[in-house]
Scaffold this motif. Sequence first.
Motif, PDB file in Angstrom:
ATOM      1  N   UNK A   5      -5.285  -8.765   1.028  1.00 49.85           N
ATOM      2  CA  UNK A   5      -6.480  -7.575   0.437  1.00 49.85           C
ATOM      3  C   UNK A   5      -5.872  -6.880   0.447  1.00 49.85           C
ATOM      4  N   UNK A   6      -5.163  -6.247   1.964  1.00 52.98           N
ATOM      5  CA  UNK A   6      -4.717  -4.775   2.185  1.00 52.98           C
ATOM      6  C   UNK A   6      -3.512  -3.962   0.560  1.00 52.98           C
ATOM      7  N   UNK A   7      -2.798  -5.042   0.622  1.00 49.97           N
ATOM      8  CA  UNK A   7      -1.660  -5.069  -0.919  1.00 49.97           C
ATOM      9  C   UNK A   7      -2.340  -4.336  -2.097  1.00 49.97           C
ATOM     10  N   UNK A   8      -3.030  -5.760  -2.385  1.00 54.41           N
ATOM     11  CA  UNK A   8      -4.408  -5.088  -3.824  1.00 54.41           C
ATOM     12  C   UNK A   8      -4.971  -3.395  -3.356  1.00 54.41           C
ATOM     13  N   UNK A   9      -5.332  -3.507  -2.546  1.00 50.79           N
ATOM     14  CA  UNK A   9      -6.003  -2.370  -2.648  1.00 50.79           C
ATOM     15  C   UNK A   9      -5.039  -0.759  -2.656  1.00 50.79           C
ATOM     16  N   UNK A  13      -4.696   2.055  -5.164  1.00 57.31           N
ATOM     17  CA  UNK A  13      -4.801   3.243  -5.156  1.00 57.31           C
ATOM     18  C   UNK A  13      -4.103   3.404  -5.871  1.00 57.31           C
ATOM     19  N   UNK A  14      -2.256   3.125  -6.027  1.00 56.18           N
ATOM     20  CA  UNK A  14      -1.259   3.393  -6.381  1.00 56.18           C
ATOM     21  C   UNK A  14      -1.575   3.900  -8.358  1.00 56.18           C
ATOM     22  N   UNK A  15      -1.980   2.414  -8.483  1.00 59.72           N
ATOM     23  CA  UNK A  15      -1.308   2.724  -9.840  1.00 59.72           C
ATOM     24  C   UNK A  15      -2.991   3.502 -10.188  1.00 59.72           C
ATOM     25  N   UNK A  20      -3.231   9.041 -13.499  1.00 59.72           N
ATOM     26  CA  UNK A  20      -4.376  10.327 -12.751  1.00 59.72           C
ATOM     27  C   UNK A  20      -2.899  11.124 -13.235  1.00 59.72           C
ATOM     28  N   UNK A  21      -1.768  11.092 -12.197  1.00 57.70           N
ATOM     29  CA  UNK A  21      -0.711  11.975 -11.953  1.00 57.70           C
ATOM     30  C   UNK A  21      -0.187  12.830 -13.779  1.00 57.70           C
ATOM     31  N   UNK A  22       0.220  11.211 -13.932  1.00 58.54           N
ATOM     32  CA  UNK A  22       1.453  11.110 -15.212  1.00 58.54           C
ATOM     33  C   UNK A  22       0.069  11.545 -16.652  1.00 58.54           C
ATOM     34  N   UNK A  23      -0.909  11.185 -16.724  1.00 57.15           N
ATOM     35  CA  UNK A  23      -1.428  11.814 -18.230  1.00 57.15           C
ATOM     36  C   UNK A  23      -2.239  11.783 -18.187  1.00 57.15           C
ATOM     37  N   UNK A  78       6.273   0.769  -2.274  1.00 57.59           N
ATOM     38  CA  UNK A  78       5.298   0.557  -3.178  1.00 57.59           C
ATOM     39  C   UNK A  78       4.137   2.228  -1.455  1.00 57.59           C
ATOM     40  N   UNK A  79       4.405   1.597  -0.466  1.00 57.40           N
ATOM     41  CA  UNK A  79       4.345   2.474   0.224  1.00 57.40           C
ATOM     42  C   UNK A  79       4.884   4.310   0.259  1.00 57.40           C
ATOM     43  N   UNK A  80       5.889   4.296  -0.005  1.00 56.72           N
ATOM     44  CA  UNK A  80       7.100   5.459  -0.190  1.00 56.72           C
ATOM     45  C   UNK A  80       6.461   5.866  -1.140  1.00 56.72           C
ATOM     46  N   UNK A  81       6.007   5.553  -2.852  1.00 59.03           N
ATOM     47  CA  UNK A  81       5.724   5.602  -4.025  1.00 59.03           C
ATOM     48  C   UNK A  81       4.530   6.634  -4.215  1.00 59.03           C
TER      49      UNK A  81
END
Length: 100
Positions: A5-9, A13-15, A20-23, A78-81
């Motif tokens: 669940x933490x990985x999915x969250x 959030x990252x996606x 948003x930042x790139x679009x 994923x954490x770094x990005x």
Amino acid sequence: MITVKAMRLASLVTAVNVLVASGLFPSRALIRPQSVLPAGSVPTEASLLFAMYAAGAHLFRLLRFALAAIYKRATSALLILGTLAGAMQLLDAGNRSVSA
């Protein structure tokens, strides 16, 4: 160890963050340059070049890497990005508030 669940969250959030930042900002700047300029400014060739740079530069690379990390379920990547994308948006928001 990270739970599913933490990985999915974190992935969600990252996606959303990198999408948003790139679009949003680059697309808005390309379609209507005056929407990202300070009030009363006239769009010039320089503002169009800035919009094209924002649309094609680092944000799309970050988007590709983040989506690849999500797909491969690479927790450390994923954490770094995700941290990098958040820092970029924070700095971008600070830059916009100073120039507005």
